[in-house]
Design a protein around this motif. Structure first.
Motif, PDB file in Angstrom:
ATOM      1  N   UNK A  17       0.936  -1.487   0.427  1.00  0.00           N
ATOM      2  CA  UNK A  17      -0.089   0.038   0.084  1.00  0.00           C
ATOM      3  C   UNK A  17       1.048   1.914   0.073  1.00  0.00           C
ATOM      4  N   UNK A  18      -0.070   2.552  -0.445  1.00  0.00           N
ATOM      5  CA  UNK A  18       0.645   3.790  -0.203  1.00  0.00           C
ATOM      6  C   UNK A  18       1.200   3.993   1.356  1.00  0.00           C
ATOM      7  N   UNK A  19       2.326   4.361   1.560  1.00  0.00           N
ATOM      8  CA  UNK A  19       2.747   5.262   3.023  1.00  0.00           C
ATOM      9  C   UNK A  19       2.480   6.532   2.719  1.00  0.00           C
ATOM     10  N   UNK A  72       3.627  23.590   3.824  1.00  0.00           N
ATOM     11  CA  UNK A  72       3.611  21.552   3.781  1.00  0.00           C
ATOM     12  C   UNK A  72       4.105  20.886   2.628  1.00  0.00           C
ATOM     13  N   UNK A  73       4.591  19.794   3.624  1.00  0.00           N
ATOM     14  CA  UNK A  73       5.376  18.348   2.499  1.00  0.00           C
ATOM     15  C   UNK A  73       5.136  17.807   3.104  1.00  0.00           C
ATOM     16  N   UNK A  74       5.279  16.637   1.811  1.00  0.00           N
ATOM     17  CA  UNK A  74       4.665  15.195   1.877  1.00  0.00           C
ATOM     18  C   UNK A  74       5.452  14.114   0.977  1.00  0.00           C
ATOM     19  N   UNK A  75       6.106  12.989   1.618  1.00  0.00           N
ATOM     20  CA  UNK A  75       6.731  11.845   1.444  1.00  0.00           C
ATOM     21  C   UNK A  75       5.482  10.777   0.589  1.00  0.00           C
ATOM     22  N   UNK A  76       5.442   9.969   0.184  1.00  0.00           N
ATOM     23  CA  UNK A  76       4.740   9.357  -0.967  1.00  0.00           C
ATOM     24  C   UNK A  76       5.975   8.114  -1.219  1.00  0.00           C
ATOM     25  N   UNK A  77       5.714   6.622  -0.137  1.00  0.00           N
ATOM     26  CA  UNK A  77       6.169   5.864  -0.781  1.00  0.00           C
ATOM     27  C   UNK A  77       5.272   4.555  -1.587  1.00  0.00           C
ATOM     28  N   UNK A  78       5.230   4.452  -2.699  1.00  0.00           N
ATOM     29  CA  UNK A  78       4.204   3.380  -3.326  1.00  0.00           C
ATOM     30  C   UNK A  78       5.037   2.603  -4.197  1.00  0.00           C
ATOM     31  N   UNK A  79       5.551   0.826  -3.972  1.00  0.00           N
ATOM     32  CA  UNK A  79       4.515   0.452  -3.008  1.00  0.00           C
ATOM     33  C   UNK A  79       5.306   0.561  -1.877  1.00  0.00           C
ATOM     34  N   UNK A  84      11.085  -0.223   4.467  1.00  0.00           N
ATOM     35  CA  UNK A  84      10.830   0.901   4.477  1.00  0.00           C
ATOM     36  C   UNK A  84      10.191   1.153   5.799  1.00  0.00           C
ATOM     37  N   UNK A  85      10.726   0.090   6.870  1.00  0.00           N
ATOM     38  CA  UNK A  85      10.245   0.793   8.056  1.00  0.00           C
ATOM     39  C   UNK A  85      11.296   1.544   8.600  1.00  0.00           C
ATOM     40  N   UNK A  86      11.403   2.523   9.574  1.00  0.00           N
ATOM     41  CA  UNK A  86      12.822   2.818  10.242  1.00  0.00           C
ATOM     42  C   UNK A  86      11.783   4.319  10.224  1.00  0.00           C
ATOM     43  N   UNK A  87      12.353   5.310  10.900  1.00  0.00           N
ATOM     44  CA  UNK A  87      12.052   6.545  11.256  1.00  0.00           C
ATOM     45  C   UNK A  87      12.212   7.757  10.073  1.00  0.00           C
TER      46      UNK A  87
END
Lengths: 111, 114
Positions: A17-19, A72-79, A84-87
């Motif tokens: 899914x998307x983060x 505002x900024x955002x980071x999308x991770x797909x998929x 990718x689990x990290x801080x």
């Protein structure tokens, strides 16, 4: 005065899914923004950056969006992948090259 | 990106002692920085390490507590002096890469003060 804020201390997402990780800032003088990923016992690893003159930058599975009017900024991770689990830290910089970091978001990608 | 080596990777120290952390880069770099990450918090810039001149410290950090050396373009040290438990943190050095807007970090030094 926290100039760069990440209001979500943690996020859990299913694999594939998307983060979406979010970051807000207060200083309109920032010239560029970066995202770093940090594993325990390691230093931050640079992921992706964006200049203040752009609104989107993409690199593989990672896309950063910048909304200057909303600061505002955002980071999308797909998929999303378990690795990718990290801080994740967002950071902002200007003419001096000094970086101001957000407080970080712990991303957990569930298999 | 530059390869950055930090030593030691971790240490446990007694109150009142000092620890010197080394940062070695595999190429010459103009700008080097030292950061601190206290437990559960973000990275905070301590100072900019200037080659051949005194470091530039951020508000809240002073040279007597965190003396920094930068003898050449590939090496810097940070000393944490007269340590107290409040100094327990991860200390990181970073360098500016070819793209002046990107900083690359060492693995950090995890310091615990008893």
């Amino acid at each position: 005065d926290q100039q760069v804020k990440q209001n979500s201390p943690s996020l859990s997402v299913q694999e594939g899914r998307i983060s979406i990780l979010n970051c807000d800032y207060t200083n309109s003088m920032f010239d560029y923004f970066l995202w770093y990923k940090k594993y325990p016992a390691e230093g931050p690893t640079f992921l992706i950056s964006i200049s203040s003159i752009k609104d989107k930058n993409e690199d593989g599975r990672f896309t950063v969006f910048l909304n200057k009017s909303a600061k505002h900024l955002s980071l999308h991770i797909v998929p999303s992948q378990p690795g990718d689990s990290a801080v994740y830290f967002c950071a902002a910089g200007g003419a001096t090259n000094k970086l101001i970091f957000g407080t970080g978001t712990l991303l957990a990608v569930q298999p | 990106s530059a390869v950055i080596s930090q030593k030691p990777s971790r240490d446990i120290c007694q109150r009142g002692t000092s620890l010197t952390i080394q940062c070695q880069v595999d190429s010459q770099v103009t700008m080097m920085f030292w950061y601190r990450q206290q437990p559960g918090q973000s990275l905070t810039l301590i100072a900019t390490a200037n080659q051949g001149s005194e470091a530039t410290y951020e508000s809240g950090f002073v040279i007597d507590k965190f003396p920094i050396s930068r003898p050449n373009l590939t090496f810097s040290t940070l000393t944490v002096s007269n340590m107290s438990p409040e100094d327990s943190s991860i200390y990181l050095c970073s360098v500016v890469g070819g793209n002046r807007n990107i900083q690359y970090f060492g693995a950090g030094t995890r310091l615990s003060v008893l």
